[in-house]
Design a protein around this motif. Structure first.
Motif, PDB file in Angstrom:
ATOM      1  N   LYS A   1       0.843  -1.204   0.000  1.00 26.37           N
ATOM      2  CA  LYS A   1       0.000   0.000   0.000  1.00 26.37           C
ATOM      3  C   LYS A   1       0.877   1.252   0.000  1.00 26.37           C
ATOM      4  O   LYS A   1       0.658   2.190  -0.765  1.00 26.37           O
ATOM      5  CB  LYS A   1      -0.929  -0.004   1.211  1.00 26.37           C
ATOM      6  N   ASN A   2       1.904   1.247   0.822  1.00 24.97           N
ATOM      7  CA  ASN A   2       2.839   2.378   0.861  1.00 24.97           C
ATOM      8  C   ASN A   2       3.710   2.408  -0.389  1.00 24.97           C
ATOM      9  O   ASN A   2       4.015   3.476  -0.914  1.00 24.97           O
ATOM     10  CB  ASN A   2       3.717   2.321   2.110  1.00 24.97           C
ATOM     11  N   ALA A   3       4.124   1.236  -0.859  1.00 22.58           N
ATOM     12  CA  ALA A   3       4.971   1.178  -2.052  1.00 22.58           C
ATOM     13  C   ALA A   3       4.214   1.660  -3.288  1.00 22.58           C
ATOM     14  O   ALA A   3       4.821   2.191  -4.216  1.00 22.58           O
ATOM     15  CB  ALA A   3       5.485  -0.245  -2.267  1.00 22.58           C
ATOM     16  N   ALA A   4       2.893   1.491  -3.296  1.00 23.15           N
ATOM     17  CA  ALA A   4       2.091   1.884  -4.458  1.00 23.15           C
ATOM     18  C   ALA A   4       2.104   3.405  -4.673  1.00 23.15           C
ATOM     19  O   ALA A   4       1.781   3.878  -5.756  1.00 23.15           O
ATOM     20  CB  ALA A   4       0.659   1.392  -4.301  1.00 23.15           C
TER      21      ALA A   4
ATOM     22  N   TYR B   1       6.849   0.136  -6.407  1.00 21.45           N
ATOM     23  CA  TYR B   1       5.790  -0.879  -6.460  1.00 21.45           C
ATOM     24  C   TYR B   1       6.094  -1.921  -7.537  1.00 21.45           C
ATOM     25  O   TYR B   1       5.991  -3.122  -7.296  1.00 21.45           O
ATOM     26  CB  TYR B   1       4.437  -0.220  -6.719  1.00 21.45           C
ATOM     27  N   MET B   2       6.479  -1.466  -8.719  1.00 19.91           N
ATOM     28  CA  MET B   2       6.793  -2.388  -9.807  1.00 19.91           C
ATOM     29  C   MET B   2       8.002  -3.252  -9.469  1.00 19.91           C
ATOM     30  O   MET B   2       8.061  -4.422  -9.847  1.00 19.91           O
ATOM     31  CB  MET B   2       7.017  -1.625 -11.111  1.00 19.91           C
TER      32      MET B   2
END
Length: 127
Positions: free
Chosen positions: A13-16, A22-23
């Motif tokens: 969620k934070n990485a998005a 995120y990728m």
């Protein structure tokens, strides 16, 4: 009867919030699972976004594969959580061409209806 494991990446969620991060998480996750399947044969995996189901008839094989996945991801500061239980996935027939995969669901009237899985579902296996 075999064994099923569910694993999920923590912190997506934070990485998005950062598309590149995120990728990288998703790519590293998929790569770690693929590498584990090459080494530990007899495992079937169903990967969707930041989580995956793995199935094996042998508990030791499944645990060893999960340990390899965990170690590889931890080295990249990516953490996972998961569980293992007895059973089979039964959602996807092993050896099925990914383009022809569908799942059955019941409509409100109780009739069964086949539905193709949406894009983004990936089924891989060494079964």
């Amino acid at each position: 009867m075999g064994y099923i494991s569910f694993i999920d990446i923590l912190g997506t969620k934070n990485a998005a919030k950062n598309a590149e991060k995120y990728m990288r998480y998703i790519g590293d996750f998929s790569c770690a699972i693929s590498q584990a399947l090459q080494i530990h044969t007899g495992i079937f995996a169903y990967i969707y976004s930041d989580c995956a189901y793995l199935e094996s008839s042998l508990l030791d094989t499944l645990i060893n594969a999960l340990d390899q996945i965990r170690k590889e991801l931890m080295a990249k500061n990516i953490y996972i959580r998961g569980s293992i239980c007895k059973g089979t996935l039964g959602a996807i027939d092993k050896g099925t061409d990914i383009k022809s995969i569908s799942k059955t669901r019941r409509t409100r009237s109780g009739r069964r209806r086949q539905r193709r899985l949406p894009e983004g579902h990936l089924a891989v296996g060494t079964g």
